[in-house]
Motif scaffolding. Structure first.
Motif, PDB file in Angstrom:
ATOM      1  N   UNK A   1      97.000 -26.012  52.507  1.00 42.28           N
ATOM      2  CA  UNK A   1      96.097 -24.821  53.098  1.00 42.28           C
ATOM      3  C   UNK A   1      94.881 -25.195  52.168  1.00 42.28           C
ATOM      4  N   UNK A   2      93.920 -26.097  52.708  1.00 42.70           N
ATOM      5  CA  UNK A   2      92.655 -26.416  52.072  1.00 42.70           C
ATOM      6  C   UNK A   2      91.593 -25.587  52.759  1.00 42.70           C
ATOM      7  N   UNK A   3      90.986 -24.855  51.969  1.00 44.86           N
ATOM      8  CA  UNK A   3      89.732 -24.127  52.355  1.00 44.86           C
ATOM      9  C   UNK A   3      88.544 -24.932  52.330  1.00 44.86           C
ATOM     10  N   UNK A   4      87.613 -24.816  53.607  1.00 41.06           N
ATOM     11  CA  UNK A   4      86.328 -25.450  53.670  1.00 41.06           C
ATOM     12  C   UNK A   4      85.194 -24.721  53.739  1.00 41.06           C
ATOM     13  N   UNK A   5      84.230 -24.735  52.681  1.00 39.73           N
ATOM     14  CA  UNK A   5      83.045 -23.628  52.902  1.00 39.73           C
ATOM     15  C   UNK A   5      81.757 -24.652  53.009  1.00 39.73           C
ATOM     16  N   UNK A   6      80.842 -24.490  53.947  1.00 41.96           N
ATOM     17  CA  UNK A   6      79.730 -25.311  54.150  1.00 41.96           C
ATOM     18  C   UNK A   6      78.581 -24.923  53.165  1.00 41.96           C
ATOM     19  N   UNK A   7      78.434 -25.934  52.381  1.00 39.40           N
ATOM     20  CA  UNK A   7      77.539 -25.792  51.253  1.00 39.40           C
ATOM     21  C   UNK A   7      76.548 -26.928  51.139  1.00 39.40           C
ATOM     22  N   UNK A   8      75.266 -26.549  50.586  1.00 36.92           N
ATOM     23  CA  UNK A   8      74.207 -27.662  50.267  1.00 36.92           C
ATOM     24  C   UNK A   8      74.118 -28.111  48.994  1.00 36.92           C
ATOM     25  N   UNK A   9      74.066 -29.535  48.760  1.00 37.06           N
ATOM     26  CA  UNK A   9      74.087 -30.065  47.387  1.00 37.06           C
ATOM     27  C   UNK A   9      72.608 -29.768  46.855  1.00 37.06           C
TER      28      UNK A   9
END
Length: 219
Positions: free
Chosen positions: A99-107
């Motif tokens: 159950x891997x959650x993914x969040x779109x983020x900027x480095x």
């Protein structure tokens, strides 16, 4: 690739999981994927749970021996320990997906040994320890930050990124047909094998999963 085949899939039985609470499948930009997967359906990048830990499929090979049952030789990377193990599963064996959650983020920037990512909607910052993803990571890159059981476990870069060549031996300028290649250092410090015609200052497209040169970036 050479794979160890002595590992037994029996030693890697997935743990029973508590059911995901109702309503926990989507939270904002989070996507949680749970269920089972057959080893026959392995793809590079698939997340599975083995021995109560999340693993990513790095390599796999279906093997059908002349005698005996078919099996799948796989190379899995443990998100928690960062170690890679070679495991052999029975063909068609069912595994729990992680159950891997993914969040779109900027480095945004580096803080000591940690990389700081920002949620573009909430402006919340997340710090991630260094790992292989940093080889091709430039400031401003939009990535997927991965979490498992509330713990940040890694970063998925875009499959292709554009990077400028910082250092390489002068090749044969303009010669795009002759074979041969050479090492080149890109702006992140990573080394990439490129064709001889690539020059310092040019931008190239790199596959972040394989670390290989794809093509010259378009101007």
């Amino acid at each position: 690739h050479s794979f160890a085949t002595h590992s037994s899939a029996a030693a890697f039985k997935p743990a029973l999981r508590r059911p995901t609470p109702v309503g926990a499948t989507h939270r904002g930009s989070l996507q949680i994927v749970s269920g089972t997967i057959s080893t026959n359906d392995f793809k590079i990048g698939v997340n599975v749970e083995v021995n109560n830990a999340p693993w990513k499929v790095v390599e796999f090979m279906h093997v059908k021996p002349g005698k005996g049952s078919a099996f799948v030789r796989s190379k899995l990377k443990n998100y928690l320990t960062k170690s890679t193990n070679e495991i052999t599963f029975r063909a068609g064996e069912k595994l729990q997906t992680a159950d891997v959650e993914k969040r779109t983020m900027q480095y945004t920037y580096k803080d000591g040994e940690q990389f700081v990512f920002m949620d573009m909607e909430t402006y919340e910052e997340t710090r991630v320890d260094d790992d292989e993803f940093s080889k091709f990571l430039m400031e401003g890159t939009i990535c997927e930050v991965l979490s498992w059981n509330g713990r940040v476990i890694g970063v998925d870069l875009p499959i292709n990124v554009e990077l400028e060549v910082k250092m390489t031996d002068p090749g044969i300028k303009g010669n795009t047909v002759s074979g041969g290649d050479k090492p080149a250092e890109v702006m992140t410090g990573a080394m990439v094998t490129v064709p001889l015609f690539i020059q310092i200052g040019e931008k190239i497209v790199v596959d972040t999963t394989s670390g290989k040169y794809v093509k010259r970036a378009k101007e």
